[in-house]
Design a protein around this motif. Structure first.
Motif, PDB file in Angstrom:
ATOM      1  N   LEU A 195       5.074  20.369  26.594  1.00 43.91           N
ATOM      2  CA  LEU A 195       3.785  19.972  26.026  1.00 43.91           C
ATOM      3  C   LEU A 195       3.860  19.935  24.502  1.00 43.91           C
ATOM      4  O   LEU A 195       3.286  19.061  23.864  1.00 43.91           O
ATOM      5  N   ARG A 196       4.555  20.876  23.925  1.00 47.90           N
ATOM      6  CA  ARG A 196       4.689  20.921  22.464  1.00 47.90           C
ATOM      7  C   ARG A 196       5.541  19.762  21.937  1.00 47.90           C
ATOM      8  O   ARG A 196       5.196  19.131  20.939  1.00 47.90           O
ATOM      9  N   ASP A 197       6.648  19.487  22.624  1.00 44.52           N
ATOM     10  CA  ASP A 197       7.635  18.547  22.089  1.00 44.52           C
ATOM     11  C   ASP A 197       7.489  17.101  22.548  1.00 44.52           C
ATOM     12  O   ASP A 197       7.892  16.190  21.826  1.00 44.52           O
ATOM     13  N   LYS A 198       6.928  16.872  23.745  1.00 41.06           N
ATOM     14  CA  LYS A 198       6.974  15.523  24.303  1.00 41.06           C
ATOM     15  C   LYS A 198       5.644  14.933  24.738  1.00 41.06           C
ATOM     16  O   LYS A 198       5.487  13.714  24.703  1.00 41.06           O
ATOM     17  N   TYR A 199       4.727  15.744  25.214  1.00 40.22           N
ATOM     18  CA  TYR A 199       3.535  15.197  25.872  1.00 40.22           C
ATOM     19  C   TYR A 199       2.262  15.628  25.167  1.00 40.22           C
ATOM     20  O   TYR A 199       2.093  16.790  24.826  1.00 40.22           O
ATOM     21  N   SER A 200       1.369  14.692  24.985  1.00 40.06           N
ATOM     22  CA  SER A 200       0.120  14.977  24.274  1.00 40.06           C
ATOM     23  C   SER A 200      -0.947  15.581  25.181  1.00 40.06           C
ATOM     24  O   SER A 200      -1.991  15.999  24.696  1.00 40.06           O
ATOM     25  N   SER A 201      -0.657  15.644  26.489  1.00 38.75           N
ATOM     26  CA  SER A 201      -1.622  16.249  27.417  1.00 38.75           C
ATOM     27  C   SER A 201      -0.903  16.694  28.692  1.00 38.75           C
ATOM     28  O   SER A 201       0.198  16.227  29.001  1.00 38.75           O
ATOM     29  N   LEU A 202      -1.565  17.565  29.415  1.00 33.57           N
ATOM     30  CA  LEU A 202      -1.040  18.012  30.697  1.00 33.57           C
ATOM     31  C   LEU A 202      -0.969  16.847  31.682  1.00 33.57           C
ATOM     32  O   LEU A 202      -0.032  16.731  32.456  1.00 33.57           O
ATOM     33  N   ASN A 203      -1.939  15.966  31.601  1.00 29.05           N
ATOM     34  CA  ASN A 203      -1.960  14.797  32.473  1.00 29.05           C
ATOM     35  C   ASN A 203      -0.729  13.924  32.242  1.00 29.05           C
ATOM     36  O   ASN A 203      -0.116  13.440  33.199  1.00 29.05           O
ATOM     37  N   ASP A 204      -0.342  13.717  30.998  1.00 27.62           N
ATOM     38  CA  ASP A 204       0.854  12.926  30.681  1.00 27.62           C
ATOM     39  C   ASP A 204       2.112  13.570  31.266  1.00 27.62           C
ATOM     40  O   ASP A 204       2.962  12.888  31.830  1.00 27.62           O
ATOM     41  N   LEU A 205       2.215  14.883  31.129  1.00 22.39           N
ATOM     42  CA  LEU A 205       3.371  15.600  31.662  1.00 22.39           C
ATOM     43  C   LEU A 205       3.418  15.468  33.182  1.00 22.39           C
ATOM     44  O   LEU A 205       4.469  15.156  33.746  1.00 22.39           O
ATOM     45  N   ALA A 206       2.292  15.683  33.852  1.00 23.32           N
ATOM     46  CA  ALA A 206       2.238  15.598  35.314  1.00 23.32           C
ATOM     47  C   ALA A 206       2.588  14.191  35.804  1.00 23.32           C
ATOM     48  O   ALA A 206       3.313  14.032  36.781  1.00 23.32           O
ATOM     49  N   ARG A 207       2.079  13.196  35.104  1.00 29.34           N
ATOM     50  CA  ARG A 207       2.385  11.812  35.485  1.00 29.34           C
ATOM     51  C   ARG A 207       3.868  11.504  35.324  1.00 29.34           C
ATOM     52  O   ARG A 207       4.479  10.871  36.186  1.00 29.34           O
ATOM     53  N   TYR A 208       4.459  11.958  34.220  1.00 32.63           N
ATOM     54  CA  TYR A 208       5.872  11.686  33.973  1.00 32.63           C
ATOM     55  C   TYR A 208       6.753  12.292  35.074  1.00 32.63           C
ATOM     56  O   TYR A 208       7.676  11.655  35.562  1.00 32.63           O
ATOM     57  N   TYR A 209       6.465  13.535  35.453  1.00 29.25           N
ATOM     58  CA  TYR A 209       7.273  14.218  36.469  1.00 29.25           C
ATOM     59  C   TYR A 209       6.801  13.946  37.889  1.00 29.25           C
ATOM     60  O   TYR A 209       7.387  14.457  38.839  1.00 29.25           O
ATOM     61  N   ASP A 210       5.739  13.169  38.031  1.00 26.35           N
ATOM     62  CA  ASP A 210       5.186  12.827  39.341  1.00 26.35           C
ATOM     63  C   ASP A 210       4.861  14.088  40.151  1.00 26.35           C
ATOM     64  O   ASP A 210       5.286  14.246  41.295  1.00 26.35           O
ATOM     65  N   ILE A 211       4.134  14.994  39.482  1.00 30.00           N
ATOM     66  CA  ILE A 211       3.690  16.213  40.146  1.00 30.00           C
ATOM     67  C   ILE A 211       2.167  16.260  40.112  1.00 30.00           C
ATOM     68  O   ILE A 211       1.533  15.591  39.297  1.00 30.00           O
ATOM     69  N   VAL A 212       1.590  17.061  40.997  1.00 25.84           N
ATOM     70  CA  VAL A 212       0.139  17.194  41.063  1.00 25.84           C
ATOM     71  C   VAL A 212      -0.299  18.223  40.030  1.00 25.84           C
ATOM     72  O   VAL A 212       0.088  19.400  40.101  1.00 25.84           O
ATOM     73  N   GLU A 213      -1.068  17.773  39.075  1.00 27.52           N
ATOM     74  CA  GLU A 213      -1.505  18.620  37.968  1.00 27.52           C
ATOM     75  C   GLU A 213      -2.206  19.889  38.466  1.00 27.52           C
ATOM     76  O   GLU A 213      -1.934  20.986  37.961  1.00 27.52           O
ATOM     77  N   ASP A 214      -3.082  19.753  39.442  1.00 25.67           N
ATOM     78  CA  ASP A 214      -3.817  20.916  39.965  1.00 25.67           C
ATOM     79  C   ASP A 214      -2.881  21.945  40.592  1.00 25.67           C
ATOM     80  O   ASP A 214      -3.110  23.149  40.469  1.00 25.67           O
ATOM     81  N   GLU A 215      -1.834  21.496  41.247  1.00 27.46           N
ATOM     82  CA  GLU A 215      -0.884  22.432  41.858  1.00 27.46           C
ATOM     83  C   GLU A 215      -0.118  23.203  40.791  1.00 27.46           C
ATOM     84  O   GLU A 215       0.123  24.405  40.939  1.00 27.46           O
ATOM     85  N   LEU A 216       0.245  22.528  39.722  1.00 27.67           N
ATOM     86  CA  LEU A 216       0.914  23.194  38.606  1.00 27.67           C
ATOM     87  C   LEU A 216      -0.024  24.227  37.986  1.00 27.67           C
ATOM     88  O   LEU A 216       0.375  25.371  37.722  1.00 27.67           O
ATOM     89  N   CYS A 217      -1.267  23.850  37.782  1.00 32.56           N
ATOM     90  CA  CYS A 217      -2.257  24.773  37.204  1.00 32.56           C
ATOM     91  C   CYS A 217      -2.482  25.975  38.111  1.00 32.56           C
ATOM     92  O   CYS A 217      -2.597  27.107  37.625  1.00 32.56           O
ATOM     93  N   GLN A 218      -2.528  25.752  39.406  1.00 30.71           N
ATOM     94  CA  GLN A 218      -2.729  26.848  40.353  1.00 30.71           C
ATOM     95  C   GLN A 218      -1.554  27.823  40.331  1.00 30.71           C
ATOM     96  O   GLN A 218      -1.746  29.036  40.384  1.00 30.71           O
TER      97      GLN A 218
END
Length: 62
Positions: free
Chosen positions: A22-45
């Protein structure tokens, strides 16, 4: 490092990797989740289970 296996990662290592990404590459959690094709809510949980929560203002988990 890939986050596709985040569900089985040690939560402290996961926190470190996610915050670094998040610090080095992505401006939001949504961008990171989309790039890695993961479910943002599951990561947050997964991180919330260890009492880490996403702060959009600072773009990191605390």
């Amino acid at each position: 490092m890939s986050l596709t296996n985040f569900k089985t990662m040690d939560v402290n290592i996961l926190l470190s990797i996610v915050n670094m990404q998040l610090r080095d590459k992505y401006s939001s959690l949504n961008d990171l989740a989309r790039y890695y094709d993961i479910v943002e809510d599951e990561l947050c949980q997964k991180l919330a289970a260890a009492d880490f929560h996403y702060d959009a203002k600072s773009n990191q988990f605390k």
